[in-house]
Design a protein around this motif. Structure first.
Motif, short mmCIF file in Angstrom:
data_model
loop_
_atom_site.label_atom_id
_atom_site.label_comp_id
_atom_site.label_asym_id
_atom_site.label_seq_id
_atom_site.Cartn_x
_atom_site.Cartn_y
_atom_site.Cartn_z
N UNK A 79 -7.37 -10.84 -9.43
CA UNK A 79 -8.76 -10.65 -9.85
C UNK A 79 -8.95 -9.21 -10.31
N UNK A 80 -9.47 -9.07 -11.50
CA UNK A 80 -9.76 -7.74 -12.03
C UNK A 80 -11.16 -7.77 -12.62
N UNK A 81 -11.93 -6.74 -12.30
CA UNK A 81 -13.29 -6.73 -12.83
C UNK A 81 -13.89 -5.33 -12.87
N UNK A 82 -14.96 -5.26 -13.59
CA UNK A 82 -15.67 -3.98 -13.72
C UNK A 82 -17.15 -4.29 -13.92
N UNK A 83 -17.96 -3.63 -13.14
CA UNK A 83 -19.41 -3.76 -13.31
C UNK A 83 -20.04 -2.38 -13.49
N UNK A 84 -21.33 -2.31 -13.35
CA UNK A 84 -22.02 -1.05 -13.59
C UNK A 84 -21.60 0.04 -12.61
N UNK A 85 -21.22 -0.36 -11.38
CA UNK A 85 -20.97 0.62 -10.33
C UNK A 85 -19.48 0.81 -10.00
N UNK A 86 -18.67 -0.25 -10.19
CA UNK A 86 -17.31 -0.21 -9.65
C UNK A 86 -16.29 -0.85 -10.58
N UNK A 87 -15.03 -0.46 -10.34
CA UNK A 87 -13.85 -1.13 -10.89
C UNK A 87 -13.08 -1.68 -9.70
N UNK A 88 -12.61 -2.91 -9.79
CA UNK A 88 -11.91 -3.49 -8.63
C UNK A 88 -10.75 -4.37 -9.08
N UNK A 89 -9.82 -4.57 -8.15
CA UNK A 89 -8.63 -5.36 -8.44
C UNK A 89 -8.12 -5.99 -7.15
N UNK A 90 -7.74 -7.25 -7.19
CA UNK A 90 -7.09 -7.94 -6.08
C UNK A 90 -5.78 -8.53 -6.59
N UNK A 91 -4.69 -8.27 -5.90
CA UNK A 91 -3.40 -8.91 -6.21
C UNK A 91 -2.95 -9.68 -4.98
N UNK A 92 -2.22 -10.78 -5.22
CA UNK A 92 -1.84 -11.65 -4.11
C UNK A 92 -0.33 -11.86 -4.07
N UNK A 93 0.18 -12.00 -2.83
CA UNK A 93 1.58 -12.29 -2.57
C UNK A 93 1.63 -13.51 -1.67
N UNK A 94 2.41 -14.52 -2.06
CA UNK A 94 2.35 -15.83 -1.42
C UNK A 94 3.73 -16.24 -0.90
N UNK A 95 3.74 -16.82 0.28
CA UNK A 95 4.93 -17.49 0.82
C UNK A 95 4.57 -18.94 1.08
N UNK A 96 5.23 -19.85 0.36
CA UNK A 96 4.98 -21.27 0.56
C UNK A 96 5.78 -21.76 1.77
N UNK A 97 5.12 -22.54 2.60
CA UNK A 97 5.73 -23.05 3.83
C UNK A 97 6.11 -24.52 3.64
N UNK A 98 6.91 -25.02 4.55
CA UNK A 98 7.28 -26.43 4.50
C UNK A 98 6.08 -27.30 4.86
N UNK A 99 6.14 -28.53 4.42
CA UNK A 99 5.03 -29.44 4.69
C UNK A 99 4.88 -29.66 6.19
N UNK A 100 3.65 -29.84 6.60
CA UNK A 100 3.37 -30.02 8.03
C UNK A 100 2.64 -31.34 8.23
#
Length: 382
Positions: free
Chosen positions: A226-247
């Motif tokens: 997620x990357x965005x910019x508004x009147x007050x802020x600039x922000x960014x979210x990055x994600x790291x994922x580990x897929x697990x076995x089915x449960x």
């Protein structure tokens, strides 16, 4: 009549004598040609030329084999991620951007191979990937230099040169280069766990270390978070994922699950996963938050409204500048899954940061190990 007879005999005598003279002359020339090296004779007129030529051809062939018996042809090899590169008999390396190529962070022990990958990416005009990889290579160098102060490899200068050139060539693009090349990282070896990723952001000035089992979504397609910019802020979210076995819950079989999916019209069930999220923000003007309410900024970006909080049964408790959140999710076939999320927020205006690790509650032991490394390694540069 007598005159004609003697005339005929004389002619026969002259003809016979001439033949003898020519025969003698021919023999003399042949002998002279064999004894006089200055006489040039067409080898095609010499009888033994065929076996001689065959013998010379045989000798030439075996000489060719003997000259090349110790030489190797170019060899195709694979790196740590199964990608292809070529090594010539002279030791020259060429990385292949082929159908088996995938985007990856560099590995500290194979930084020389990554430098060749960088050259290959630049040749096929992938400037954003060049900058992403080049920053990671330079991080690998700095991490190694922290252990060996005099470390200065041959590939470093060329790698930096190509990275800077690609960054300059990207300057006229509409997408910000930081969005596609930041954060960058380097895989390192460690005792617990064995392999880790050191991640760094140039834009938001942080460094963090965690298990390499958590895979960056930005390596796959255009999942840049997620990357965005508004009147007050600039922000960014990055994600790291580990897929697990089915449960499967107790008493439920795979057949039961498949039947439920089929009757509901769903093709497959999403695998459970552990997700690390790293958020960064920058205030454009005056400070907008403090350490007590900064989490509300990220709640609003994640649409964690009071209505959704009530629906999920979301409960957040604070402990030692961290938060532990709990809620319940329902998967595709109606099973309830108890979830937890560890959260950490740091606000140091104009920059702010948040870390979260969400996981099924049954993976709590693994998550605890991950979180210890994440929190202890998180650093922010002034």
């Amino acid at each position: 009549m007598i005159g004609e007879k003697y005339s005929l005999l004389f002619s026969l005598f002259v003809l016979t004598l001439g033949s003898l003279i020519l025969l003698l002359l021919g023999s003399g020339l042949s002998l002279e040609a064999q004894t006089n090296p200055n006489v040039i004779v067409d080898p095609l007129l010499q009888k033994p030329w065929i076996p001689d030529a065959e013998e010379e051809e045989s000798r030439s062939f075996h000489r060719f084999l003997s000259e090349h018996k110790n030489k190797q042809s170019t060899v195709k090899k694979k790196d740590s991620f199964g990608r292809n590169y070529l090594v010539s008999p002279a030791g020259l390396m060429r990385f292949l951007i082929d159908d088996e190529y995938i985007k990856e962070f560099p590995v500290i022990r194979d930084a020389d191979i990554a430098a060749k990958e960088l050259e290959a990416l630049y040749e096929v005009r992938k400037e954003k990937d060049v900058v992403f990889l080049g920053k990671g290579i330079h991080l690998c160098y700095r991490l190694q230099r922290e252990k060996e102060p005099g470390f200065f490899p041959n590939w470093l200068v060329r790698s930096n040169e190509i990275t800077n050139r690609a960054a300059n060539e990207w300057s006229d693009q509409s997408i910000p280069l930081d969005l596609v090349s930041d954060p960058y990282g380097c895989y390192v070896e460690s005792a617990k766990p064995k392999d880790q990723l050191v991640l760094e952001s140039e834009s938001f000035r942080y460094r963090i270390r965690f298990s390499s089992k958590l895979r960056y979504e930005g390596l796959f397609g255009n999942r840049l978070g997620i990357y965005g910019e508004n009147r007050d802020s600039i922000y960014r979210i990055v994600r790291f994922v580990q897929f697990l076995s089915n449960y499967l819950p107790e008493g439920q079989t795979e057949w039961d699950e498949a039947l439920t999916l089929q009757t509901s019209g769903k093709k497959k069930k999403n695998l459970p996963k552990i997700i690390l999220s790293i958020g960064s923000s920058f205030d454009k003007s005056r400070p907008l938050w403090d350490n007590k309410n900064y989490f509300r900024f990220w709640d609003s970006l994640r649409s964690l409204s009071p209505t959704l909080i009530r629906k999920l049964g979301f409960k957040r408790t604070e402990s030692k500048s961290e938060y532990l959140s709990e809620w319940t999710e329902v998967d595709e076939i109606g099973n309830s899954v108890a979830m937890e999320m560890k959260e950490y927020y740091l606000y140091n205006a104009p920059r702010g940061y948040f870390l979260s690790l969400s996981y099924p509650k049954r993976e709590k032991e693994t998550a605890e190990l991950y979180w210890q490394t994440i929190r202890s390694s998180f650093e922010v540069k002034e």
